[in-house]
Structures are given as C-alpha cells and as structure tokens.
Design a protein around this motif. Structure first.
Motif, PDB file in Angstrom:
ATOM      1  N   TYR A   1       0.727  -1.058   0.024  1.00  0.00           N
ATOM      2  CA  TYR A   1       0.080   0.097   0.032  1.00  0.00           C
ATOM      3  C   TYR A   1       0.881   1.306  -0.055  1.00  0.00           C
ATOM      4  N   ASP A   2       0.837   1.829  -0.836  1.00  0.00           N
ATOM      5  CA  ASP A   2       1.581   3.320  -1.336  1.00  0.00           C
ATOM      6  C   ASP A   2       0.733   4.335  -0.409  1.00  0.00           C
ATOM      7  N   VAL A   3       1.368   4.853   0.754  1.00  0.00           N
ATOM      8  CA  VAL A   3       0.698   5.742   1.544  1.00  0.00           C
ATOM      9  C   VAL A   3       0.453   7.077   0.841  1.00  0.00           C
ATOM     10  N   ILE A   4       1.198   7.556  -0.134  1.00  0.00           N
ATOM     11  CA  ILE A   4       1.240   8.802  -0.555  1.00  0.00           C
ATOM     12  C   ILE A   4       0.210   8.636  -1.822  1.00  0.00           C
ATOM     13  N   ALA A   5       0.160   7.692  -2.555  1.00  0.00           N
ATOM     14  CA  ALA A   5      -0.913   7.426  -3.665  1.00  0.00           C
ATOM     15  C   ALA A   5      -2.201   7.004  -2.897  1.00  0.00           C
ATOM     16  N   ALA A   6      -2.302   6.608  -1.732  1.00  0.00           N
ATOM     17  CA  ALA A   6      -3.167   6.054  -1.191  1.00  0.00           C
ATOM     18  C   ALA A   6      -3.851   4.763  -2.003  1.00  0.00           C
ATOM     19  N   GLN A   7      -2.845   3.888  -2.628  1.00  0.00           N
ATOM     20  CA  GLN A   7      -3.322   3.021  -3.619  1.00  0.00           C
ATOM     21  C   GLN A   7      -2.351   1.787  -3.381  1.00  0.00           C
ATOM     22  N   THR A   8      -2.915   0.437  -3.600  1.00  0.00           N
ATOM     23  CA  THR A   8      -2.204  -0.698  -3.540  1.00  0.00           C
ATOM     24  C   THR A   8      -1.388  -0.648  -4.999  1.00  0.00           C
ATOM     25  N   VAL A   9      -0.166  -1.003  -5.071  1.00  0.00           N
ATOM     26  CA  VAL A   9       0.710  -1.213  -6.017  1.00  0.00           C
ATOM     27  C   VAL A   9       1.491  -2.636  -6.061  1.00  0.00           C
ATOM     28  N   LEU A  10       1.717  -2.821  -7.033  1.00  0.00           N
ATOM     29  CA  LEU A  10       2.346  -4.015  -7.592  1.00  0.00           C
ATOM     30  C   LEU A  10       3.495  -4.143  -8.572  1.00  0.00           C
ATOM     31  N   ALA A  11       4.590  -4.897  -8.308  1.00  0.00           N
ATOM     32  CA  ALA A  11       5.607  -4.759  -9.307  1.00  0.00           C
ATOM     33  C   ALA A  11       6.032  -6.459  -9.413  1.00  0.00           C
ATOM     34  N   ARG A  12       6.700  -6.755 -10.500  1.00  0.00           N
ATOM     35  CA  ARG A  12       6.922  -8.089 -10.704  1.00  0.00           C
ATOM     36  C   ARG A  12       8.362  -7.977 -11.441  1.00  0.00           C
ATOM     37  N   LYS A  13       9.046  -9.031 -11.412  1.00  0.00           N
ATOM     38  CA  LYS A  13      10.382  -9.365 -12.203  1.00  0.00           C
ATOM     39  C   LYS A  13      10.402 -10.901 -12.500  1.00  0.00           C
ATOM     40  N   SER A  14      10.952 -11.231 -13.607  1.00  0.00           N
ATOM     41  CA  SER A  14      11.238 -12.475 -13.992  1.00  0.00           C
ATOM     42  C   SER A  14      12.669 -12.662 -14.301  1.00  0.00           C
ATOM     43  N   TYR A  15      13.273 -13.841 -13.949  1.00  0.00           N
ATOM     44  CA  TYR A  15      14.585 -14.036 -14.189  1.00  0.00           C
ATOM     45  C   TYR A  15      14.506 -15.495 -15.037  1.00  0.00           C
ATOM     46  N   ASP A  16      15.631 -15.748 -15.794  1.00  0.00           N
ATOM     47  CA  ASP A  16      15.878 -17.234 -16.501  1.00  0.00           C
ATOM     48  C   ASP A  16      17.026 -17.794 -15.820  1.00  0.00           C
ATOM     49  N   HIS A  17      17.288 -18.821 -15.969  1.00  0.00           N
ATOM     50  CA  HIS A  17      18.281 -19.785 -15.101  1.00  0.00           C
ATOM     51  C   HIS A  17      19.738 -19.198 -15.457  1.00  0.00           C
ATOM     52  N   PRO A  18      19.887 -18.650 -16.713  1.00  0.00           N
ATOM     53  CA  PRO A  18      21.505 -18.206 -16.758  1.00  0.00           C
ATOM     54  C   PRO A  18      21.675 -16.624 -15.915  1.00  0.00           C
ATOM     55  N   GLU A  19      20.668 -16.335 -15.436  1.00  0.00           N
ATOM     56  CA  GLU A  19      20.576 -15.074 -14.779  1.00  0.00           C
ATOM     57  C   GLU A  19      21.214 -15.256 -13.369  1.00  0.00           C
ATOM     58  N   ILE A  20      20.812 -16.566 -12.806  1.00  0.00           N
ATOM     59  CA  ILE A  20      20.918 -16.840 -11.601  1.00  0.00           C
ATOM     60  C   ILE A  20      22.939 -17.180 -11.047  1.00  0.00           C
ATOM     61  N   ARG A  21      23.423 -16.557 -10.272  1.00  0.00           N
ATOM     62  CA  ARG A  21      24.735 -16.591  -9.947  1.00  0.00           C
ATOM     63  C   ARG A  21      25.042 -17.698  -8.678  1.00  0.00           C
ATOM     64  N   PHE A  22      25.747 -18.777  -8.938  1.00  0.00           N
ATOM     65  CA  PHE A  22      26.008 -19.771  -7.937  1.00  0.00           C
ATOM     66  C   PHE A  22      27.362 -19.243  -7.292  1.00  0.00           C
ATOM     67  N   GLY A  23      27.679 -19.326  -5.895  1.00  0.00           N
ATOM     68  CA  GLY A  23      28.566 -18.948  -5.032  1.00  0.00           C
ATOM     69  C   GLY A  23      29.133 -17.522  -5.114  1.00  0.00           C
TER      70      GLY A  23
END
Length: 313
Positions: A263-285
């Motif tokens: 809940y954005d207290v300034i806009a007085a609205q519920t906001v939503l964001a999303r992000k997707s990743y594919d397996h090459p973008e995951i870094r091990f170690g």
C-alpha cells in the motif's frame, strides 16, 4: 425476377462473409511473437483484431506512440470534416475564396469546441456538418480525457530489482537470495513478496509440463518498505530447487518470478511490481555487495551504485 435478385444479393453477401472469415483464418495462422519477461514465445492459431482490444492497446502503448496516435486521429478527423465543408456551397461565412485550408482551420475550431466566432455556419448544410463534428469532438475529447486520466492514475510501484539472483550460504544453509529496493524512497506499508519457480517436468506417461512452485521465504512481509529488501529462500529438502546446480537449472529450464505488492501511503493505492529471471541469470557461489554503511556523523548511508554488484562467496 425478384427471387433471382434476392438470390444474387444473398450470393454476394455470402461471398463477402466467406472472404472475411478467410482473412481472419489467414491472420490466425500467422505466427506471433509474445514476450513474457525476457522469454520470447511463438504463438499460432489465435488472432485478436486491432479494434477488438483497442482500449488495452491504448493503455499499454508507450507515451510517444499514444500521443502520436492521438495526433494522427485528430488530423484525420479534421481533414475529413474540412472536405465536407469544402464540397458544400459556401456553408461557412467569412471564408475568403473558399480555400480548403480555411475550412480546415474552421474544422479544428469546431472539433475542439474553441469557436473563435470569425467563421460560422451560414447554411443548413453547414449547420448539419458542424453539428455532427461537434458531437464527434465532444465524444472524442471525453474519450481522450478518460484515457489520459487512466494512464496517469494507474498505480505503479517504482521498485528496483537486482539484475541477478544469487545462491550462497546464509546462516550455514544454501540459500537463494534476491535483492530489491524502493526507488521512490516513500513508504510502502504492509509490503508482501512472493517468489515462484517455473520448471519443466515429464510425467510418468512421458508428457512434458511447465509447472510452477511457490518458494517459501524466510520473511515475506515488510511493515514499511522504503529502502532495500533482500528475500531469502532456503534450498533445503522441501525446496523444489533442492540439489540443483547450474546444469540442473538449465536442464529443467528453471525460471523465477517475484511479485511484490503493498500500500503506497502517498498515492493511497495498492501497488504491485514483478520481475522474472531465467536460469542463466542466477549466480552460484556469489552474494550481493554490501550497500549499507554509515557516514562520519553516524547517519545511515545506502550506495545504490553497487546495488546490482555481486561478489564471490
């Protein structure tokens, strides 16, 4: 004779309808590229006409495309109505020589409801065209106002997601970590995060499926998201990603999707964001570079210049 005429009319209409269905079938058979995050998918056999979903296209178009399309529609409307004035018998007063450009100016004044007064309809034909144009102008201006308001009033969260999820040791356990930050630095209260993993599986019957799993987070809620937040998912025996290395993630075609709402207290609205990743973008170690520190006078310092950087564990 009447029956033959009706048969010919029916045959012509049937031919027109058949051509329409044929064009739609040909359009549906053409492949279409759909982007879901960073993934491109080719779809076939489905066709959605441009005018069937025009409201969605107006809402999702970029601002330059939206403004350019609105300007083009405005010009076309005025050009068409100017032609109707031009072909009439002096329908508008004070038009020197009956030049088309003057009728175009009058059309712009009428469609925009400006009405300067130096030119005005003086025949029944001119009044009729002006009445139709006024109705078109009021309708189109109301529609444009609603679209612009809807585009500006859409709730959106300016959340910054790290370029790479990392897998490293956290509290002695292998853990998937994902960092995000609030670019506006305002308060998003009751922020909730959900992390999903998508992977390819093969059933006992040998059928391939794309299945999704929700990845439990150590802490999936934040009372006030204002700066940064790191999500943690422990890769234990209950995790769908347990025991998978980089080759295992590639073999299962694993991708991640994170969804954050609050809940954005300034806009007085519920906001939503999303992000997707594919397996090459995951870094091990790797783990994220430290961005929090303190200044000489004891104040908290956040270095967003190192937000996307990772360091070997």
């Amino acid at each position: 004779m009447m029956a033959q005429a009706i048969k010919r009319l029916y045959a012509r209409e049937h031919l027109k309808i058949s051509k329409i269905f044929k064009r739609q079938s040909e359009a549906a058979s053409r492949p279409r590229v759909v982007r879901l995050g960073s993934r491109e998918i080719i779809t076939e056999g489905l066709y959605l006409g441009f005018w069937k979903d025009i409201s969605h296209r107006c809402m999702t178009a970029s601002w330059p495309a939206f403004i350019g399309g609105a300007a083009l529609v405005f010009i076309v409307f005025n050009a068409v109505f100017a032609v109707f004035y031009w072909i009439g018998d002096q329908p508008v007063s004070n038009v020197p020589g009956g030049a088309y450009i003057d009728y175009l100016y009058f059309s712009i004044e009428t469609l925009s409801t400006a009405g300067y007064g130096d030119m005005h309809p003086q025949t029944h034909y001119g009044h009729f065209v002006a009445a139709v144009e006024l109705f078109t102008g009021i309708f189109s201006m109301s529609l444009m106002t609603g679209l612009i308001f809807a585009r500006f009033s859409r709730p959106n969260a300016r959340l910054l997601f790290a370029d790479h999820p990392v897998i490293s040791s956290h509290d002695g356990k292998p853990t998937l970590m994902l960092r995000l930050a609030n670019e506006r630095h305002n308060i998003i209260s009751n922020a909730t995060a959900r992390l999903w993993a998508f992977k390819d599986i093969v059933s006992i019957e040998g059928q391939s499926f794309r299945r999704f799993y929700e990845l439990p987070l150590i802490r999936n809620e934040s009372p006030a998201l204002a700066l940064s937040w790191t999500l943690f998912h422990v890769l234990d025996e209950a995790s769908p990603l347990y025991g998978l290395d980089a080759d295992g993630l590639a073999a299962a075609n694993v991708s991640l999707v994170v969804v954050v709402s609050g809940y954005d207290v300034i806009a007085a609205q519920t906001v939503l964001a999303r992000k997707s990743y594919d397996h090459p973008e995951i870094r091990f170690g790797h783990r994220y570079a430290e961005i929090l520190g303190t200044t000489e006078d004891g104040r908290l310092r956040v270095d967003y210049g190192m937000f996307h950087q990772t360091v070997p564990d």
